[in-house]
Enzyme design. Structure first.
Site, PDB file in Angstrom:
ATOM      1  N   GLU A  47     -13.489 -30.644 -12.924  1.00 22.08           N
ATOM      2  CA  GLU A  47     -12.228 -30.264 -12.858  1.00 22.08           C
ATOM      3  C   GLU A  47     -11.845 -29.252 -14.115  1.00 22.08           C
ATOM      4  O   GLU A  47     -12.767 -29.431 -14.535  1.00 22.08           O
ATOM      5  CB  GLU A  47     -11.730 -31.400 -12.850  1.00 22.08           C
ATOM      6  N   ASP A  48     -10.912 -28.542 -13.676  1.00 17.57           N
ATOM      7  CA  ASP A  48     -10.887 -27.881 -14.621  1.00 17.57           C
ATOM      8  C   ASP A  48      -9.724 -28.196 -15.784  1.00 17.57           C
ATOM      9  O   ASP A  48     -10.674 -28.439 -17.558  1.00 17.57           O
ATOM     10  CB  ASP A  48      -9.508 -26.453 -14.230  1.00 17.57           C
ATOM     11  N   ASP A 102      -5.164 -33.746 -16.437  1.00 18.92           N
ATOM     12  CA  ASP A 102      -3.258 -33.722 -17.488  1.00 18.92           C
ATOM     13  C   ASP A 102      -2.998 -35.241 -16.359  1.00 18.92           C
ATOM     14  O   ASP A 102      -3.187 -36.331 -17.826  1.00 18.92           O
ATOM     15  CB  ASP A 102      -2.696 -32.734 -16.958  1.00 18.92           C
ATOM     16  N   ARG A 137      -6.076 -16.614 -13.454  1.00 12.15           N
ATOM     17  CA  ARG A 137      -7.514 -17.351 -13.244  1.00 12.15           C
ATOM     18  C   ARG A 137      -8.323 -16.231 -14.151  1.00 12.15           C
ATOM     19  O   ARG A 137      -9.579 -17.014 -13.995  1.00 12.15           O
ATOM     20  CB  ARG A 137      -7.778 -17.595 -12.189  1.00 12.15           C
ATOM     21  N   PHE A 162       1.271 -25.504 -21.881  1.00 12.69           N
ATOM     22  CA  PHE A 162       0.634 -24.849 -20.285  1.00 12.69           C
ATOM     23  C   PHE A 162      -0.265 -24.181 -20.825  1.00 12.69           C
ATOM     24  O   PHE A 162      -0.157 -22.975 -21.475  1.00 12.69           O
ATOM     25  CB  PHE A 162       1.601 -24.669 -19.700  1.00 12.69           C
TER      26      PHE A 162
HETATM   27  P1  IMP Z   1      -3.409 -34.166 -13.510  1.00 12.58           P
HETATM   28  O1  IMP Z   1      -3.351 -34.419 -11.654  1.00 12.58           O
HETATM   29  O2  IMP Z   1      -1.724 -34.142 -13.102  1.00 12.58           O
HETATM   30  O3  IMP Z   1      -4.097 -34.207 -14.031  1.00 12.58           O
HETATM   31  O4  IMP Z   1      -3.170 -32.323 -12.605  1.00 12.58           O
HETATM   32  C1  IMP Z   1      -4.751 -31.835 -12.186  1.00 12.58           C
HETATM   33  C2  IMP Z   1      -4.409 -30.010 -12.460  1.00 12.58           C
HETATM   34  O5  IMP Z   1      -2.804 -29.880 -12.516  1.00 12.58           O
HETATM   35  C3  IMP Z   1      -5.281 -29.534 -12.740  1.00 12.58           C
HETATM   36  O6  IMP Z   1      -6.117 -29.725 -11.515  1.00 12.58           O
HETATM   37  C4  IMP Z   1      -4.518 -27.702 -12.905  1.00 12.58           C
HETATM   38  O7  IMP Z   1      -5.004 -27.435 -11.572  1.00 12.58           O
HETATM   39  C5  IMP Z   1      -4.001 -28.159 -13.291  1.00 12.58           C
HETATM   40  N1  IMP Z   1      -2.812 -28.186 -14.206  1.00 12.58           N
HETATM   41  C6  IMP Z   1      -2.936 -29.555 -15.408  1.00 12.58           C
HETATM   42  N2  IMP Z   1      -2.317 -28.865 -16.628  1.00 12.58           N
HETATM   43  C7  IMP Z   1      -2.099 -27.213 -16.326  1.00 12.58           C
HETATM   44  C8  IMP Z   1      -1.614 -26.575 -17.220  1.00 12.58           C
HETATM   45  O8  IMP Z   1      -1.827 -27.224 -18.570  1.00 12.58           O
HETATM   46  N3  IMP Z   1      -1.933 -24.705 -17.103  1.00 12.58           N
HETATM   47  C9  IMP Z   1      -2.918 -24.538 -15.482  1.00 12.58           C
HETATM   48  N4  IMP Z   1      -2.999 -25.868 -14.471  1.00 12.58           N
HETATM   49  C10 IMP Z   1      -3.071 -26.797 -15.247  1.00 12.58           C
END
Ligand code: IMP
Length: 181
Positions: free
Chosen positions: A104-105, A108, A171, A158
């Site tokens: 995963e990138d 969050d 990206r 963010f």
């Molecule tokens: P989560 O499901 O809330 O953990 O978020 C996961 C996805 O949201 C990540 O794989 C990202 O693609 C996107 N994301 C979460 N935080 C950021 C951020 O700070 N910048 C850009 N994309 C984000």
């Protein structure tokens, strides 16, 4: 044409290209040590955000490696999670008895990672299943999720660059940064 309200020039660099690449080599070393040396691995990259990270990470993996891609969406065009994960493409090979690493990138809220790990566990019986994320936003966590390996912990900003986007842009940056308020 979309007019971006945020400009690349305004970005504040958080992690340089060099820092990211150095950390990736360190994480890969840990992964190589933890996964069995004589068995293949299946590395699953979560598109789109993890693409640059996963591509750089697998160059350091010293096992026979299958590289798979799935596409999930949870943010749309906003700066916060929609609270829902959309599986855009979930074509996975049979993961039974496989040593699997999900890439995963950023974790969050943890929703996306939880969705995917639950999905894999519901459909397969992998021998090993671990999660690696370049960034870990622990302070934003809603879903309890174990991030086995991560590059950097960040606060509730963010961020964009190195695979992470704002409105689909940025990206391609080799570094990670944020827009000051
Ligand atoms: P989560 O499901 O809330 O953990 O978020 C996961 C996805 O949201 C990540 O794989 C990202 O693609 C996107 N994301 C979460 N935080 C950021 C951020 O700070 N910048 C850009 N994309 C984000």
């Amino acid at each position: 044409m979309i007019v971006l309200d945020r400009k690349k020039e305004d970005l504040v660099e958080l992690f340089s290209e060099e820092a990211i690449q150095k950390r990736i080599a360190e994480i890969a070393k840990q992964i190589n040590a933890d996964y069995p040396s004589d068995e293949p691995m299946c590395v699953i990259c979560v598109l789109k955000g993890a693409v640059l990270f996963a591509c750089d990470l697998i160059k350091h993996i010293d096992k026979e490696t299958h590289f798979e891609f799935i596409k999930l969406e949870s943010y749309g065009n906003s700066q916060s999670s929609s609270g829902e994960v959309k599986s855009v493409s979930m074509a996975l090979p049979n993961l039974n008895s496989k040593n699997v690493l999900v890439v995963e990138d950023i974790v969050d809220t943890g929703l996306t990672a939880k969705f995917l790990l639950d999905y894999i566990q519901m459909h397969f019986q992998p021998k090993m299943l671990k999660l690696v994320a370049l960034l870990n936003k622990k302070c934003a966590r809603v879903h309890d999720i174990k991030v086995d390996y991560y590059g950097f912990e960040i606060d509730n900003k963010f961020v964009v660059g190195y695979g992470l986007d704002y409105m689909g842009y940025y990206r391609n940056l080799p570094y990670i940064g944020y827009f000051p308020q």
